[in-house]
Design an enzyme around this catalytic site. Structure first.
Site, PDB file in Angstrom:
ATOM      1  N   SER A 148       0.857  -1.191   0.000  1.00  0.00           N
ATOM      2  CA  SER A 148       0.000   0.000   0.000  1.00  0.00           C
ATOM      3  C   SER A 148       0.892   1.238   0.000  1.00  0.00           C
ATOM      4  O   SER A 148       1.958   1.249   0.616  1.00  0.00           O
ATOM      5  CB  SER A 148      -0.958  -0.015   1.186  1.00  0.00           C
ATOM      6  OG  SER A 148      -0.249   0.080   2.394  1.00  0.00           O
ATOM      7  N   MET A 149       0.429   2.257  -0.717  1.00  0.00           N
ATOM      8  CA  MET A 149       1.256   3.454  -0.923  1.00  0.00           C
ATOM      9  C   MET A 149       0.460   4.723  -0.623  1.00  0.00           C
ATOM     10  O   MET A 149       0.549   5.708  -1.358  1.00  0.00           O
ATOM     11  CB  MET A 149       1.766   3.466  -2.370  1.00  0.00           C
ATOM     12  CG  MET A 149       2.506   2.193  -2.764  1.00  0.00           C
ATOM     13  SD  MET A 149       3.022   2.144  -4.494  1.00  0.00           S
ATOM     14  CE  MET A 149       1.452   2.104  -5.354  1.00  0.00           C
ATOM     15  N   GLY A 150      -0.341   4.678   0.438  1.00  0.00           N
ATOM     16  CA  GLY A 150      -1.120   5.846   0.826  1.00  0.00           C
ATOM     17  C   GLY A 150      -1.994   6.343  -0.319  1.00  0.00           C
ATOM     18  O   GLY A 150      -2.618   5.535  -1.022  1.00  0.00           O
ATOM     19  N   GLY A 191      -4.908   1.195   6.315  1.00  0.00           N
ATOM     20  CA  GLY A 191      -4.298  -0.087   5.955  1.00  0.00           C
ATOM     21  C   GLY A 191      -5.155  -1.264   6.425  1.00  0.00           C
ATOM     22  O   GLY A 191      -5.301  -2.261   5.716  1.00  0.00           O
ATOM     23  N   ASP A 192      -5.739  -1.135   7.607  1.00  0.00           N
ATOM     24  CA  ASP A 192      -6.589  -2.217   8.134  1.00  0.00           C
ATOM     25  C   ASP A 192      -7.843  -2.368   7.261  1.00  0.00           C
ATOM     26  O   ASP A 192      -8.307  -3.487   7.010  1.00  0.00           O
ATOM     27  CB  ASP A 192      -7.017  -1.914   9.580  1.00  0.00           C
ATOM     28  CG  ASP A 192      -5.823  -1.587  10.456  1.00  0.00           C
ATOM     29  OD1 ASP A 192      -4.723  -2.077  10.156  1.00  0.00           O
ATOM     30  OD2 ASP A 192      -5.997  -0.826  11.423  1.00  0.00           O
TER      31      ASP A 192
HETATM   32  N1  LIG Z   1      -5.448  10.255   0.988  1.00  0.00           N
HETATM   33  C1  LIG Z   1      -5.941   9.111   0.514  1.00  0.00           C
HETATM   34  N2  LIG Z   1      -6.875   9.131  -0.474  1.00  0.00           N
HETATM   35  C2  LIG Z   1      -7.389   7.992  -0.969  1.00  0.00           C
HETATM   36  N3  LIG Z   1      -7.033   6.764  -0.536  1.00  0.00           N
HETATM   37  C3  LIG Z   1      -6.119   6.667   0.429  1.00  0.00           C
HETATM   38  C4  LIG Z   1      -5.512   7.832   1.007  1.00  0.00           C
HETATM   39  N4  LIG Z   1      -4.644   7.400   1.954  1.00  0.00           N
HETATM   40  C5  LIG Z   1      -4.709   6.048   1.970  1.00  0.00           C
HETATM   41  N5  LIG Z   1      -5.583   5.596   1.040  1.00  0.00           N
HETATM   42  C6  LIG Z   1      -5.940   4.198   0.753  1.00  0.00           C
HETATM   43  O1  LIG Z   1      -5.611   3.412   1.889  1.00  0.00           O
HETATM   44  C7  LIG Z   1      -4.660   2.378   1.520  1.00  0.00           C
HETATM   45  C8  LIG Z   1      -3.766   2.095   2.697  1.00  0.00           C
HETATM   46  O2  LIG Z   1      -3.061   3.290   3.052  1.00  0.00           O
HETATM   47  P1  LIG Z   1      -1.569   3.272   3.615  1.00  0.00           P
HETATM   48  O3  LIG Z   1      -0.631   2.829   2.567  1.00  0.00           O
HETATM   49  O4  LIG Z   1      -1.354   4.606   4.220  1.00  0.00           O
HETATM   50  O5  LIG Z   1      -1.679   2.095   4.683  1.00  0.00           O
HETATM   51  P2  LIG Z   1      -0.977   1.907   6.073  1.00  0.00           P
HETATM   52  O6  LIG Z   1       0.246   2.766   6.155  1.00  0.00           O
HETATM   53  O7  LIG Z   1      -0.847   0.461   6.291  1.00  0.00           O
HETATM   54  O8  LIG Z   1      -2.109   2.483   6.984  1.00  0.00           O
HETATM   55  P3  LIG Z   1      -2.251   2.525   8.585  1.00  0.00           P
HETATM   56  O9  LIG Z   1      -2.129   3.981   8.910  1.00  0.00           O
HETATM   57  O10 LIG Z   1      -3.587   1.959   8.823  1.00  0.00           O
HETATM   58  O11 LIG Z   1      -1.123   1.687   9.155  1.00  0.00           O
HETATM   59  C9  LIG Z   1      -3.965   2.922   0.275  1.00  0.00           C
HETATM   60  O12 LIG Z   1      -3.379   1.901  -0.505  1.00  0.00           O
HETATM   61  C10 LIG Z   1      -5.134   3.608  -0.424  1.00  0.00           C
HETATM   62  O13 LIG Z   1      -5.933   2.678  -1.110  1.00  0.00           O
HETATM   63  O1  LIG Z   2       1.520  -0.836  17.132  1.00  0.00           O
HETATM   64  P1  LIG Z   2       0.761  -1.484  15.988  1.00  0.00           P
HETATM   65  O2  LIG Z   2       0.078  -2.732  16.431  1.00  0.00           O
HETATM   66  O3  LIG Z   2       1.579  -1.663  14.768  1.00  0.00           O
HETATM   67  O4  LIG Z   2      -0.355  -0.463  15.543  1.00  0.00           O
HETATM   68  C1  LIG Z   2      -1.407  -0.158  16.394  1.00  0.00           C
HETATM   69  C2  LIG Z   2      -2.307   0.836  15.720  1.00  0.00           C
HETATM   70  O5  LIG Z   2      -1.632   2.053  15.423  1.00  0.00           O
HETATM   71  O6  LIG Z   2      -2.782   0.288  14.508  1.00  0.00           O
HETATM   72  C3  LIG Z   2      -4.128   0.646  14.268  1.00  0.00           C
HETATM   73  C4  LIG Z   2      -4.229   1.401  12.973  1.00  0.00           C
HETATM   74  O7  LIG Z   2      -3.757   0.653  11.917  1.00  0.00           O
HETATM   75  C5  LIG Z   2      -4.571   1.433  15.479  1.00  0.00           C
HETATM   76  O8  LIG Z   2      -5.869   1.066  15.839  1.00  0.00           O
HETATM   77  C6  LIG Z   2      -3.558   1.096  16.540  1.00  0.00           C
HETATM   78  O9  LIG Z   2      -3.387   2.089  17.511  1.00  0.00           O
END
Ligand SMILES: Nc1ncnc2c1ncn2[C@@H]1O[C@H](COP(=O)(O)OP(=O)(O)OP(=O)(O)O)[C@@H](O)[C@H]1O
Ligand SMILES: O=P(O)(O)OC[C@@]1(O)O[C@H](CO)[C@@H](O)[C@@H]1O
Length: 313
Positions: free
Chosen positions: A222-224, A254-255
């Site tokens: 995933s790439m935000g 991401g979840d």
């Molecule tokens: N600003 C945005 N606009 C549209 N879609 C988004 C945006 N940010 C994230 N997404 C969607 O969410 C997916 C997961 O985002 P991201 O890569 O940030 O995951 P992550 O870093 O695992 O997230 P988390 O913060 O839950 O750990 C992306 O691949 C995209 O589909």
């Molecule tokens: O410390 P971890 O387990 O990597 O991440 C925990 C966490 O940041 O992940 C969820 C968002 O993805 C939040 O609900 C929670 O606080």
């Protein structure tokens, strides 16, 4: 339909708030958006449950502040397989600045004793066999080393369980050695795993291919806001969701993506359809403070605007 469980070893209460800009060393007044029982696997389960997939949830909960979790499980109907342990579930503070990203302040919670871990391994190996997909999500609590984690994952693998792994740092690296069936690191986690920065889509694809060569059938990066990539034996597919203009909180994006992927898989959607759906669910997630899909119809306009490209295959 396939049976799904999620495991969260390091659960958390998420205290989510918003302000224009954090002034370090000053008093900051924060608009509170909520205090939610969470942790990665619980977030995945909430979204799947909203989408109509029944889910069991397991892992650890601190017995001192278990109340809101039990209330959540009862109110939405998640099957509770959590092991209660001494101490408190941690609190993670998530602050969204109007003109920046989310700042996460993840605190420490309960510590898992050797006896807790032994019980968890025995119980979870037993109940996980009844599930077709087990999503193992998030970081490790104190007391669980990456080696213990990898060893447990290997036993799940040997028991024939399809493991979806979404973790980071040492837990991700150790977990990968147990050859999960699907992994979803983000761009940064992939950089940490490969050991250098990845500055173009091609560099990301090459690194993800190395991950696949570890014997992992499905690698999703995933790439935000730039979307995601899915590498499998079928090739490489890219998804670009419509950019969310009004980001409330990216916590749980991401979840939500992991939940969308599992939804597509258990409903027999194609790889393209699955990635498009997961993209819509995750893009929707950033427009709200909490995790979940309150109304399926809200996904439709987003889904209609997800761009899917087959890069290879
Ligand atoms: N600003 C945005 N606009 C549209 N879609 C988004 C945006 N940010 C994230 N997404 C969607 O969410 C997916 C997961 O985002 P991201 O890569 O940030 O995951 P992550 O870093 O695992 O997230 P988390 O913060 O839950 O750990 C992306 O691949 C995209 O589909
Ligand atoms: O410390 P971890 O387990 O990597 O991440 C925990 C966490 O940041 O992940 C969820 C968002 O993805 C939040 O609900 C929670 O606080």
């Amino acid at each position: 339909m396939a049976k799904v469980a999620t495991i969260t070893l390091n659960t958390a209460y998420d205290l989510v708030g918003r302000l224009k800009r954090i002034e370090l060393g000053e008093v900051n007044t924060v608009e509170t958006l909520g205090l939610f029982p969470a942790g990665k696997g619980i977030n995945v389960a909430k979204v799947l449950n909203d989408l109509g997939v029944s889910v069991a949830v397991g892992g650890f909960l601190g017995e001192d502040n278990v109340g809101d979790f039990e209330h959540l499980f009862q109110s939405v109907g998640l099957e509770d397989k959590f092991q209660r342990v001494a101490g408190k579930t941690r609190i993670n503070v998530k602050i969204t600045e109007t003109e920046a990203d989310v700042t996460d302040l993840n605190f420490l919670g309960y510590c898992i004793s050797p006896a807790d871990w032994q019980k968890f391994v025995a119980d979870s190996l037993d109940y996980c066999k009844a599930f077709d997909i087990v999503a193992v999500c998030g970081s490790l609590p104190r007391g669980v080393t990456p080696e213990l984690f990898a060893d447990w994952l290997r036993q799940l693998h040997q028991a024939g369980v399809k493991v979806v792994l979404d973790s980071s740092n040492a837990a991700l690296t150790a977990g990968l050695s147990a050859r999960p069936w699907l992994v979803k690191p983000n761009h940064r986690e992939l950089e940490a795993w490969i050991g250098h920065s990845l500055n173009s889509l091609d560099e990301i694809i090459q690194a993800a291919k190395k991950l696949r060569m570890q014997g992992i059938a499905n690698v999703i990066i995933s790439m935000g806001a730039d979307g995601s990539l899915w590498l499998s034996e079928q090739g490489v597919v890219r998804a670009q969701p419509p950019k969310c203009e009004n980001v409330v909180s990216t916590v749980g994006a991401g979840d939500s993506m992991v939940a969308g992927l599992i939804y597509g898989i258990v409903n027999g959607l194609s790889q393209q359809e699955t990635l498009a759906f997961a993209s819509a669910v995750s893009a929707f997630a950033v427009s709200q403070s909490n995790v979940g899909v309150s109304d399926r119809a809200l996904l439709e306009p987003i889904l209609a605007n997800v761009k899917i490209t087959t890069i290879e295959g």
